[in-house]
Scaffold this motif. Structure first.
Motif, PDB file in Angstrom:
ATOM      1  N   VAL A  25      -9.911  15.634   6.069  1.00  0.00           N
ATOM      2  CA  VAL A  25      -8.677  14.983   5.635  1.00  0.00           C
ATOM      3  C   VAL A  25      -9.050  13.900   4.629  1.00  0.00           C
ATOM      4  CG1 VAL A  25      -6.602  13.738   6.366  1.00  0.00           C
ATOM      5  CG2 VAL A  25      -7.596  15.461   7.867  1.00  0.00           C
ATOM      6  N   TYR A  26      -8.258  13.825   3.565  1.00  0.00           N
ATOM      7  CA  TYR A  26      -8.494  12.910   2.442  1.00  0.00           C
ATOM      8  C   TYR A  26      -7.363  11.879   2.430  1.00  0.00           C
ATOM      9  CZ  TYR A  26      -7.691  12.022  -2.653  1.00  0.00           C
ATOM     10  OH  TYR A  26      -7.444  11.491  -3.882  1.00  0.00           O
ATOM     11  N   PHE A  27      -7.729  10.607   2.357  1.00  0.00           N
ATOM     12  CA  PHE A  27      -6.763   9.512   2.305  1.00  0.00           C
ATOM     13  C   PHE A  27      -6.959   8.752   1.004  1.00  0.00           C
ATOM     14  CE2 PHE A  27      -8.097  10.225   6.644  1.00  0.00           C
ATOM     15  CZ  PHE A  27      -6.893  10.470   7.273  1.00  0.00           C
TER      16      PHE A  27
ATOM     17  N   ARG B 157      -7.799   0.615  -5.428  1.00  0.00           N
ATOM     18  CA  ARG B 157      -7.828   2.003  -4.980  1.00  0.00           C
ATOM     19  C   ARG B 157      -8.998   2.190  -4.010  1.00  0.00           C
ATOM     20  NH1 ARG B 157      -5.770   5.849  -7.985  1.00  0.00           N
ATOM     21  NH2 ARG B 157      -6.350   4.921  -9.987  1.00  0.00           N
ATOM     22  N   ARG B 158      -8.744   2.904  -2.911  1.00  0.00           N
ATOM     23  CA  ARG B 158      -9.769   3.270  -1.949  1.00  0.00           C
ATOM     24  C   ARG B 158      -9.555   4.737  -1.583  1.00  0.00           C
ATOM     25  NH1 ARG B 158     -11.040  -1.191  -3.225  1.00  0.00           N
ATOM     26  NH2 ARG B 158     -11.597  -2.963  -1.983  1.00  0.00           N
ATOM     27  N   LEU B 159     -10.637   5.516  -1.533  1.00  0.00           N
ATOM     28  CA  LEU B 159     -10.575   6.906  -1.111  1.00  0.00           C
ATOM     29  C   LEU B 159     -11.424   7.061   0.150  1.00  0.00           C
ATOM     30  CD1 LEU B 159     -11.071   8.755  -4.531  1.00  0.00           C
ATOM     31  CD2 LEU B 159      -8.927   8.020  -3.473  1.00  0.00           C
ATOM     32  N   PHE B 160     -10.845   7.698   1.168  1.00  0.00           N
ATOM     33  CA  PHE B 160     -11.498   7.888   2.454  1.00  0.00           C
ATOM     34  C   PHE B 160     -11.473   9.360   2.826  1.00  0.00           C
ATOM     35  CE2 PHE B 160      -9.916   3.579   2.522  1.00  0.00           C
ATOM     36  CZ  PHE B 160     -10.900   2.858   3.174  1.00  0.00           C
ATOM     37  N   SER B 161     -12.402   9.756   3.692  1.00  0.00           N
ATOM     38  CA  SER B 161     -12.460  11.130   4.167  1.00  0.00           C
ATOM     39  C   SER B 161     -12.826  11.130   5.647  1.00  0.00           C
ATOM     40  CB  SER B 161     -13.528  11.895   3.373  1.00  0.00           C
ATOM     41  OG  SER B 161     -13.699  13.193   3.881  1.00  0.00           O
ATOM     42  N   LEU B 162     -12.200  12.041   6.390  1.00  0.00           N
ATOM     43  CA  LEU B 162     -12.537  12.214   7.795  1.00  0.00           C
ATOM     44  C   LEU B 162     -12.135  13.620   8.223  1.00  0.00           C
ATOM     45  CD1 LEU B 162     -13.499  11.010  10.535  1.00  0.00           C
ATOM     46  CD2 LEU B 162     -11.110  10.419  10.955  1.00  0.00           C
ATOM     47  N   ASP B 163     -13.098  14.384   8.692  1.00  0.00           N
ATOM     48  CA  ASP B 163     -12.841  15.719   9.245  1.00  0.00           C
ATOM     49  C   ASP B 163     -11.989  16.591   8.319  1.00  0.00           C
ATOM     50  OD1 ASP B 163     -14.290  15.024  11.500  1.00  0.00           O
ATOM     51  OD2 ASP B 163     -12.513  14.372  12.608  1.00  0.00           O
TER      52      ASP B 163
ATOM     53  N   SER C 267       0.814  -1.213   0.000  1.00  0.00           N
ATOM     54  CA  SER C 267       0.000   0.000   0.000  1.00  0.00           C
ATOM     55  C   SER C 267       0.850   1.267   0.000  1.00  0.00           C
ATOM     56  CB  SER C 267      -0.898   0.034   1.237  1.00  0.00           C
ATOM     57  OG  SER C 267      -1.800  -1.046   1.216  1.00  0.00           O
ATOM     58  N   THR C 268       0.322   2.265  -0.674  1.00  0.00           N
ATOM     59  CA  THR C 268       0.841   3.623  -0.613  1.00  0.00           C
ATOM     60  C   THR C 268      -0.332   4.492  -0.190  1.00  0.00           C
ATOM     61  OG1 THR C 268       2.481   3.229  -2.337  1.00  0.00           O
ATOM     62  CG2 THR C 268       1.861   5.512  -1.953  1.00  0.00           C
ATOM     63  N   VAL C 269      -0.106   5.371   0.787  1.00  0.00           N
ATOM     64  CA  VAL C 269      -1.157   6.234   1.305  1.00  0.00           C
ATOM     65  C   VAL C 269      -0.771   7.684   1.038  1.00  0.00           C
ATOM     66  CG1 VAL C 269      -2.426   6.992   3.350  1.00  0.00           C
ATOM     67  CG2 VAL C 269      -1.780   4.592   3.106  1.00  0.00           C
ATOM     68  N   ILE C 270      -1.634   8.389   0.329  1.00  0.00           N
ATOM     69  CA  ILE C 270      -1.457   9.811   0.050  1.00  0.00           C
ATOM     70  C   ILE C 270      -2.450  10.566   0.934  1.00  0.00           C
ATOM     71  CG2 ILE C 270      -1.659  11.607  -1.717  1.00  0.00           C
ATOM     72  CD1 ILE C 270      -1.000   9.340  -3.769  1.00  0.00           C
ATOM     73  N   VAL C 271      -1.967  11.597   1.621  1.00  0.00           N
ATOM     74  CA  VAL C 271      -2.793  12.354   2.554  1.00  0.00           C
ATOM     75  C   VAL C 271      -2.875  13.810   2.091  1.00  0.00           C
ATOM     76  CG1 VAL C 271      -3.120  13.045   4.961  1.00  0.00           C
ATOM     77  CG2 VAL C 271      -2.014  10.859   4.437  1.00  0.00           C
ATOM     78  N   ASN C 272      -4.078  14.323   2.021  1.00  0.00           N
ATOM     79  CA  ASN C 272      -4.327  15.716   1.647  1.00  0.00           C
ATOM     80  C   ASN C 272      -5.531  16.225   2.439  1.00  0.00           C
ATOM     81  OD1 ASN C 272      -2.421  16.458  -0.534  1.00  0.00           O
ATOM     82  ND2 ASN C 272      -3.364  14.740  -1.604  1.00  0.00           N
ATOM     83  N   ARG C 273      -5.955  17.421   2.105  1.00  0.00           N
ATOM     84  CA  ARG C 273      -7.176  17.987   2.690  1.00  0.00           C
ATOM     85  C   ARG C 273      -8.234  18.098   1.591  1.00  0.00           C
ATOM     86  NH1 ARG C 273      -6.448  19.476   7.826  1.00  0.00           N
ATOM     87  NH2 ARG C 273      -4.327  19.984   8.481  1.00  0.00           N
TER      88      ARG C 273
ATOM     89  N   ALA D  94       6.046  14.100  -3.234  1.00  0.00           N
ATOM     90  CA  ALA D  94       6.547  13.093  -2.297  1.00  0.00           C
ATOM     91  C   ALA D  94       6.157  13.428  -0.863  1.00  0.00           C
ATOM     92  CB  ALA D  94       8.061  12.968  -2.416  1.00  0.00           C
ATOM     93  N   ASP D  95       5.938  14.711  -0.577  1.00  0.00           N
ATOM     94  CA  ASP D  95       5.564  15.130   0.769  1.00  0.00           C
ATOM     95  C   ASP D  95       4.115  14.798   1.108  1.00  0.00           C
ATOM     96  OD1 ASP D  95       8.098  16.202   1.317  1.00  0.00           O
ATOM     97  OD2 ASP D  95       7.573  18.072   0.310  1.00  0.00           O
ATOM     98  N   GLN D  96       3.378  14.239   0.179  1.00  0.00           N
ATOM     99  CA  GLN D  96       1.994  13.852   0.430  1.00  0.00           C
ATOM    100  C   GLN D  96       1.863  12.372   0.775  1.00  0.00           C
ATOM    101  OE1 GLN D  96       1.283  15.998  -3.454  1.00  0.00           O
ATOM    102  NE2 GLN D  96      -0.765  16.107  -2.574  1.00  0.00           N
ATOM    103  N   VAL D  97       2.982  11.641   0.767  1.00  0.00           N
ATOM    104  CA  VAL D  97       2.960  10.199   0.975  1.00  0.00           C
ATOM    105  C   VAL D  97       3.285   9.876   2.432  1.00  0.00           C
ATOM    106  CG1 VAL D  97       3.966   7.987   0.252  1.00  0.00           C
ATOM    107  CG2 VAL D  97       3.630   9.824  -1.424  1.00  0.00           C
ATOM    108  N   ALA D  98       2.419   9.090   3.068  1.00  0.00           N
ATOM    109  CA  ALA D  98       2.619   8.680   4.458  1.00  0.00           C
ATOM    110  C   ALA D  98       3.706   7.609   4.546  1.00  0.00           C
ATOM    111  CB  ALA D  98       1.305   8.153   5.032  1.00  0.00           C
ATOM    112  N   THR D  99       4.287   7.478   5.730  1.00  0.00           N
ATOM    113  CA  THR D  99       5.345   6.503   5.974  1.00  0.00           C
ATOM    114  C   THR D  99       4.774   5.279   6.668  1.00  0.00           C
ATOM    115  OG1 THR D  99       6.938   8.302   6.251  1.00  0.00           O
ATOM    116  CG2 THR D  99       7.564   6.157   7.150  1.00  0.00           C
ATOM    117  N   ARG D 100       5.077   4.092   6.131  1.00  0.00           N
ATOM    118  CA  ARG D 100       4.595   2.865   6.781  1.00  0.00           C
ATOM    119  C   ARG D 100       5.407   2.630   8.051  1.00  0.00           C
ATOM    120  NH1 ARG D 100       5.112  -0.534   3.030  1.00  0.00           N
ATOM    121  NH2 ARG D 100       2.984  -0.667   2.322  1.00  0.00           N
ATOM    122  N   LEU D 101       4.693   2.413   9.164  1.00  0.00           N
ATOM    123  CA  LEU D 101       5.332   2.166  10.453  1.00  0.00           C
ATOM    124  C   LEU D 101       5.217   0.713  10.876  1.00  0.00           C
ATOM    125  CD1 LEU D 101       3.812   5.265  12.266  1.00  0.00           C
ATOM    126  CD2 LEU D 101       6.077   5.096  11.223  1.00  0.00           C
ATOM    127  N   TYR D 102       4.201   0.014  10.355  1.00  0.00           N
ATOM    128  CA  TYR D 102       3.943  -1.363  10.794  1.00  0.00           C
ATOM    129  C   TYR D 102       3.097  -2.060   9.740  1.00  0.00           C
ATOM    130  CZ  TYR D 102       1.974  -5.243  13.498  1.00  0.00           C
ATOM    131  OH  TYR D 102       1.574  -6.485  13.915  1.00  0.00           O
TER     132      TYR D 102
END
Length: 198
Positions: A134-136, A126-132, A90-96, A184-192
């Protein structure tokens, strides 16, 4: 496969505790008994993104944690599912994003995903999510470095990719404009990452 995304905020010193708690839980039969196929934790600025894939309907939280705000899935495209024993990354892109533009964003991705472009790019799901606000944007790839595939699509300048990027520009904004330098600054880092044994 159903996917659930939860969001939390954590101080850097709290991330290790959360990761270790999930690792201990996932080492038991608890994760498998809940129908969990895969768990991933991603960090992005002050956010902790918890992604769970289930073999059926996604139940509630499977372990007490600060990640109790469930994001809303508003678009999904299943592309080509993983073959038996195949691991997707997975790659996760985070925006507003203002939730009012969800129909427009969904329509743009539906138009793109109806072409062969996602397959050419290497996107498998592909999955698109939204919360408060924030766009994932969650994409699964057969390759480990999904951002490299995204960057290659940009450099190859496929007109369909350029078009959706331009059309998303007024709808989706960067999460933290003060620290943003490139995509590249929109991509989250996998921690686990944990995946149920085959």
């Amino acid at each position: 496969m159903q996917t659930a995304v939860a969001l939390g905020r954590s101080e850097p010193d709290g991330i290790a505790h959360i990761r270790d708690s999930y690792a201990a839980f996932d080492a038991t039969r608890g994760a498998r008994s809940a129908g969990l196929l895969r768990r991933q934790l991603f960090g992005y600025h002050d956010l902790l993104v918890h992604i769970r894939d289930f073999d059926g309907e996604a139940p509630g939280p499977d372990l007490e944690s600060p990640l109790d705000a469930e994001a809303t899935l508003f678009y999904q495209w299943d592309g080509r599912p993983a073959a038996a024993g195949e691991v997707l990354h997975s790659t996760v892109i985070v925006n507003r994003m203002d939730p009012a533009v969800i129909p427009e964003v969904s329509a743009l991705f539906a138009e793109l995903d109806a072409t062969d472009f996602p397959h050419r790019m290497g996107t498998r799901r592909r999955r698109l999510f939204s919360l408060d606000g924030v766009y994932f944007h969650l994409q699964d790839f057969a390759e480990t470095d999904g951002y490299r595939l995204i960057d290659r699509a940009w450099k190859e300048a496929d007109p369909r990719f350029i078009k959706i990027c331009r059309e998303l520009e007024p709808l989706v904004s960067v999460y933290d404009p003060a620290t943003w330098r490139s995509t590249a600054d929109q991509v989250a880092t996998r921690l686990y990452r944990w995946e149920t044994p085959a």
